[in-house]
Write a protein that holds these residues in place. Structure first.
Motif, PDB file in Angstrom:
ATOM      1  N   ASN A   8       0.788  -1.236   0.000  1.00  0.00           N
ATOM      2  CA  ASN A   8       0.000   0.000   0.000  1.00  0.00           C
ATOM      3  C   ASN A   8       0.821   1.288   0.000  1.00  0.00           C
ATOM      4  O   ASN A   8       0.247   2.367  -0.013  1.00  0.00           O
ATOM      5  CB  ASN A   8      -0.914   0.047   1.232  1.00  0.00           C
ATOM      6  N   TYR A  40      -1.082  -1.026  -4.508  1.00  0.00           N
ATOM      7  CA  TYR A  40      -2.248  -0.149  -4.424  1.00  0.00           C
ATOM      8  C   TYR A  40      -1.852   1.132  -3.689  1.00  0.00           C
ATOM      9  O   TYR A  40      -0.775   1.226  -3.115  1.00  0.00           O
ATOM     10  CB  TYR A  40      -3.375  -0.906  -3.698  1.00  0.00           C
ATOM     11  N   HIS A  41      -2.770   2.100  -3.657  1.00  0.00           N
ATOM     12  CA  HIS A  41      -2.468   3.415  -3.061  1.00  0.00           C
ATOM     13  C   HIS A  41      -1.114   3.906  -3.621  1.00  0.00           C
ATOM     14  O   HIS A  41      -0.811   3.660  -4.779  1.00  0.00           O
ATOM     15  CB  HIS A  41      -2.443   3.342  -1.525  1.00  0.00           C
ATOM     16  N   LEU A 125      -3.237 -13.945   2.802  1.00  0.00           N
ATOM     17  CA  LEU A 125      -2.992 -12.610   2.254  1.00  0.00           C
ATOM     18  C   LEU A 125      -2.222 -11.808   3.287  1.00  0.00           C
ATOM     19  O   LEU A 125      -2.588 -11.781   4.462  1.00  0.00           O
ATOM     20  CB  LEU A 125      -4.338 -11.931   1.950  1.00  0.00           C
ATOM     21  N   ILE A 127      -0.590  -7.984   4.137  1.00  0.00           N
ATOM     22  CA  ILE A 127      -0.700  -6.595   3.709  1.00  0.00           C
ATOM     23  C   ILE A 127       0.398  -5.744   4.342  1.00  0.00           C
ATOM     24  O   ILE A 127       0.627  -5.805   5.555  1.00  0.00           O
ATOM     25  CB  ILE A 127      -2.081  -6.026   4.093  1.00  0.00           C
TER      26      ILE A 127
ATOM     27  N   PHE B   8     -14.837 -12.022   3.382  1.00  0.00           N
ATOM     28  CA  PHE B   8     -13.970 -10.848   3.282  1.00  0.00           C
ATOM     29  C   PHE B   8     -14.412  -9.805   4.295  1.00  0.00           C
ATOM     30  O   PHE B   8     -15.582  -9.445   4.344  1.00  0.00           O
ATOM     31  CB  PHE B   8     -14.084 -10.205   1.893  1.00  0.00           C
ATOM     32  N   TYR B  10     -13.495  -5.887   5.363  1.00  0.00           N
ATOM     33  CA  TYR B  10     -12.737  -4.649   5.110  1.00  0.00           C
ATOM     34  C   TYR B  10     -12.670  -3.879   6.418  1.00  0.00           C
ATOM     35  O   TYR B  10     -13.700  -3.503   6.964  1.00  0.00           O
ATOM     36  CB  TYR B  10     -13.432  -3.795   4.049  1.00  0.00           C
ATOM     37  N   VAL B  11     -11.472  -3.679   6.920  1.00  0.00           N
ATOM     38  CA  VAL B  11     -11.298  -2.990   8.201  1.00  0.00           C
ATOM     39  C   VAL B  11     -10.935  -1.527   7.952  1.00  0.00           C
ATOM     40  O   VAL B  11      -9.919  -1.227   7.309  1.00  0.00           O
ATOM     41  CB  VAL B  11     -10.202  -3.676   9.040  1.00  0.00           C
ATOM     42  N   SER B  25     -10.333   2.439  -0.258  1.00  0.00           N
ATOM     43  CA  SER B  25     -10.888   1.215   0.329  1.00  0.00           C
ATOM     44  C   SER B  25     -12.300   0.994  -0.195  1.00  0.00           C
ATOM     45  O   SER B  25     -12.690  -0.126  -0.561  1.00  0.00           O
ATOM     46  CB  SER B  25     -10.896   1.321   1.857  1.00  0.00           C
ATOM     47  N   ILE B 132     -10.416 -13.534   4.866  1.00  0.00           N
ATOM     48  CA  ILE B 132      -9.535 -12.481   4.334  1.00  0.00           C
ATOM     49  C   ILE B 132      -9.847 -11.179   5.055  1.00  0.00           C
ATOM     50  O   ILE B 132     -11.002 -10.763   5.119  1.00  0.00           O
ATOM     51  CB  ILE B 132      -9.813 -12.264   2.829  1.00  0.00           C
ATOM     52  N   ILE B 133      -8.816 -10.556   5.612  1.00  0.00           N
ATOM     53  CA  ILE B 133      -9.023  -9.254   6.248  1.00  0.00           C
ATOM     54  C   ILE B 133      -8.236  -8.205   5.486  1.00  0.00           C
ATOM     55  O   ILE B 133      -7.007  -8.241   5.439  1.00  0.00           O
ATOM     56  CB  ILE B 133      -8.596  -9.288   7.731  1.00  0.00           C
ATOM     57  N   LEU B 134      -8.958  -7.291   4.852  1.00  0.00           N
ATOM     58  CA  LEU B 134      -8.301  -6.236   4.067  1.00  0.00           C
ATOM     59  C   LEU B 134      -8.281  -4.946   4.868  1.00  0.00           C
ATOM     60  O   LEU B 134      -9.320  -4.473   5.325  1.00  0.00           O
ATOM     61  CB  LEU B 134      -9.053  -6.017   2.753  1.00  0.00           C
ATOM     62  N   SER B 135      -7.089  -4.405   5.052  1.00  0.00           N
ATOM     63  CA  SER B 135      -6.981  -3.111   5.722  1.00  0.00           C
ATOM     64  C   SER B 135      -6.042  -2.245   4.905  1.00  0.00           C
ATOM     65  O   SER B 135      -5.080  -2.733   4.308  1.00  0.00           O
ATOM     66  CB  SER B 135      -6.473  -3.294   7.155  1.00  0.00           C
TER      67      SER B 135
ATOM     68  N   ARG C  97      -5.198 -16.804   9.343  1.00  0.00           N
ATOM     69  CA  ARG C  97      -5.339 -15.528   8.628  1.00  0.00           C
ATOM     70  C   ARG C  97      -4.335 -14.539   9.183  1.00  0.00           C
ATOM     71  O   ARG C  97      -3.813 -14.737  10.282  1.00  0.00           O
ATOM     72  CB  ARG C  97      -6.769 -14.977   8.772  1.00  0.00           C
ATOM     73  N   THR C  98      -4.090 -13.474   8.433  1.00  0.00           N
ATOM     74  CA  THR C  98      -3.277 -12.384   8.970  1.00  0.00           C
ATOM     75  C   THR C  98      -4.122 -11.125   8.963  1.00  0.00           C
ATOM     76  O   THR C  98      -4.988 -10.936   8.112  1.00  0.00           O
ATOM     77  CB  THR C  98      -1.996 -12.117   8.147  1.00  0.00           C
ATOM     78  N   SER C 100      -3.377  -6.991   9.282  1.00  0.00           N
ATOM     79  CA  SER C 100      -2.413  -5.894   9.427  1.00  0.00           C
ATOM     80  C   SER C 100      -3.110  -4.706  10.058  1.00  0.00           C
ATOM     81  O   SER C 100      -4.143  -4.252   9.570  1.00  0.00           O
ATOM     82  CB  SER C 100      -1.842  -5.504   8.060  1.00  0.00           C
ATOM     83  N   LEU C 102      -3.068  -1.306  10.161  1.00  0.00           N
ATOM     84  CA  LEU C 102      -2.504  -0.138   9.488  1.00  0.00           C
ATOM     85  C   LEU C 102      -3.223   1.127   9.917  1.00  0.00           C
ATOM     86  O   LEU C 102      -4.344   1.084  10.369  1.00  0.00           O
ATOM     87  CB  LEU C 102      -2.619  -0.311   7.972  1.00  0.00           C
TER      88      LEU C 102
END
Lengths: 130, 136, 102
Positions: A8, A40-41, A125, A127, B8, B10-11, B25, B132-135, C97-98, C100, C102
Motif C-alpha cells: 500500500n 495499491y495506493h 494474504l 498486507i 472478506f 474490510y477494516v 478502500s 480475508i481481512i483487508l486493511s 489468517r493475517t 495488518s 494499518l
C-alpha cells in the motif's frame, strides 16, 4: 502454500514496500508460492522505471523486477491508483493522449478485481502499508 | 478453490480526507462486490468518521464520497459493523452516522438498516471468523 | 483458528498496537515489524500492557528491524520472541489468517 501480497505504500517514504519485498523473497526461498503481488495506493509508485536513487542506495523497483524475473511472479499495479499518480503503461499512455509511459519491466497494470481474485486464490494474504 | 466463497472483511480505521485510504478502500469494496463473496465492513478507531452525516467538502475542494456508502446496499454489501467503544471514545453516537439501509430480498424487500453497532468484544469475534481481512 | 496480527507503527506514535491488543484472541500471535519493534523494549511505559497479554498470546519482533534500530535482543520485554523473515513466513503459514493493523 500460496501467498498473496498487498503493498500500500511507495518505495521511499515508508518502509512498507521494502518489508514486502523481503517477505516475498523469504516466502519464495522457503518453498512457498506467491500468487501475486498487488500494488495499491502509493504502492503503485514502486513500479516506475524512471526513479534514479543515488548509487549507494537501494533501488527497490530493480529489486522487485529481478525477483519477478527469477521466480516468475505476477506484479500488478492498480490502474485506478496508478492513473491518479501518473503511472502509465504504453497502452494507457496512448489511450489518455500522454506523451510518455513509465512502467518498469516485470510489472503490469490491471484492475482492482485482481486484488479480490488474489484474495480468493491465495491461502494467505499479507498486507504491507502505513 | 476459485468456486469457493470466502469471507472478506474490510477494516476501516482511518478518517476520510486526511488521507486517501478511506476512498480507495471503498473503491475496492465496490469492485469486490461483483465477485459474490461474503462481504462485511468494520469501522473502528478513527474509521467511524467515514460514516458521519453532514460531510461538506466544498471548502477543501475534494469530492465528498460519503453518499457512496448509501449505494452499498444496491451492491449487496449489507453488513457494516461499527464499534461502540470507538464511537464513544470520540464523543460520537449512532445518531451522528448516516442512516444506511438495504432491501432484504429474503424478506419481501423490506428496507433494513445496514449499520450494526457492536461492542469491542463482538468486533474481535467478527474479525476472528474471516478468511480475508483487508486493511488499508 | 488463530490469527497473526501484524503491527508496524511505534506505539508511542499511533494507537495501532493498543487497538490490536484490544482485539486479539487467546492463541493469536502479534508480530512487531518496522517502527512497531520500539514497543518491544523492556521498561518502556507501555511494557506492562504488553506483558499482561503474554500469557494468552505470543508476541514476536522482527530481528532485521530491531537491528536496524540498534536494539539488541537482550533489551526486550521478557517473553517477547524474535524472528527473522523466514520465521515471519512461517508465522503467516501457521495461522489461519493475517490482519495488518494499518
Amino acid at each position: 502454500m500460496k501467498f498473496g501480497v498487498l503493498v500500500n505504500e511507495g518505495p521511499y517514504t515508508h518502509q512498507a514496500a521494502n518489508s514486502a519485498y523481503h517477505f516475498t523473497k523469504a516466502a519464495l526461498e522457503n518453498g512457498h508460492e506467491v500468487e501475486r503481488v498487488f500494488f495499491y495506493h502509493d504502492g503503485v509508485n514502486v513500479g516506475t522505471r524512471l526513479s534514479v536513487p543515488p548509487q549507494d542506495e537501494r533501488n527497490l523497483q530493480k529489486d522487485w523486477t529481478a525477483l519477478a524475473k527469477k521466480h516468475n511472479i505476477d506484479l500488478v499495479i492498480c490502474i485506478a491508483a496508478a492513473q491518479r499518480r501518473g503511472l502509465l503503461d504504453e497502452n494507457e499512455a496512448k489511450r489518455q493522449g500522454k506523451d510518455a509511459n513509465n512502467i518498469a519491466e516485470g510489472f503490469r497494470i490491471s484492475g482492482l478485481g485482481q486484488l479480490i481474485e488474489m484474495g480468493i486464490k491465495s491461502d494467505r494474504l499479507v498486507i504491507f502499508g502505513d | 478453490m476459485s468456486d469457493e466463497v470466502k469471507k472478506f472483511l474490510y477494516v476501516n480505521r482511518k478518517a476520510p480526507y486526511g488521507s486517501i485510504y478511506a476512498l480507495e478502500s471503498l473503491e475496492v469494496v465496490l469492485i469486490g462486490a461483483a465477485f459474490e463473496q461474503e462481504v462485511s465492513l468494520a469501522f473502528l478507531d478513527d474509521g467511524v468518521f467515514q460514516l458521519t452525516k453532514g460531510q461538506d467538502t466544498k471548502e477543501i475542494g475534494v469530492k465528498n464520497f460519503s453518499p457512496t456508502y448509501r449505494a452499498l446496499g444496491d451492491y449487496d454489501v449489507t453488513k457494516l459493523y461499527v464499534e461502540e467503544e470507538s464511537l464513544k471514545e470520540r464523543g460520537l453516537g449512532i445518531d451522528d452516522l448516516q442512516y444506511l439501509t438495504y432491501e432484504d430480498e429474503d424478506d419481501d424487500y423490506k428496507e433494513k438498516p445496514s449499520i450494526k453497532v457492536v461492542s469491542r468484544k463482538e468486533m474481535a469475534d467478527i474479525m476472528a471468523e474471516q478468511d480475508i481481512i483487508l486493511s488499508f | 483458528m488463530s490469527t497473526l496480527h501484524i503491527v508496524n507503527k511505534s506505539p508511542f506514535e499511533t494507537i495501532n498496537l493498543n487497538s490490536c491488543l484490544n482485539h486479539v484472541k487467546e492463541g493469536d500471535s502479534i508480530l512487531l515489524i518496522e517502527d512497531a519493534v520500539l514497543g518491544a523494549l523492556a521498561q518502556n511505559k507501555l511494557a506492562d500492557n504488553i506483558s499482561e497479554k503474554l500469557g494468552e498470546i505470543s508476541i514476536f519482533a522482527l530481528l532485521a528491524d530491531l537491528s536496524a534500530r540498534g536494539i539488541g535482543r537482550d533489551r526486550l520485554i521478557s517473553g517477547i520472541k524474535t524472528t527473522d523473515y523466514a520465521g515471519f513466513v512461517e508465522l503467516v503459514a501457521n495461522n489461519e489468517r493475517t490482519q495488518s493493523w494499518l
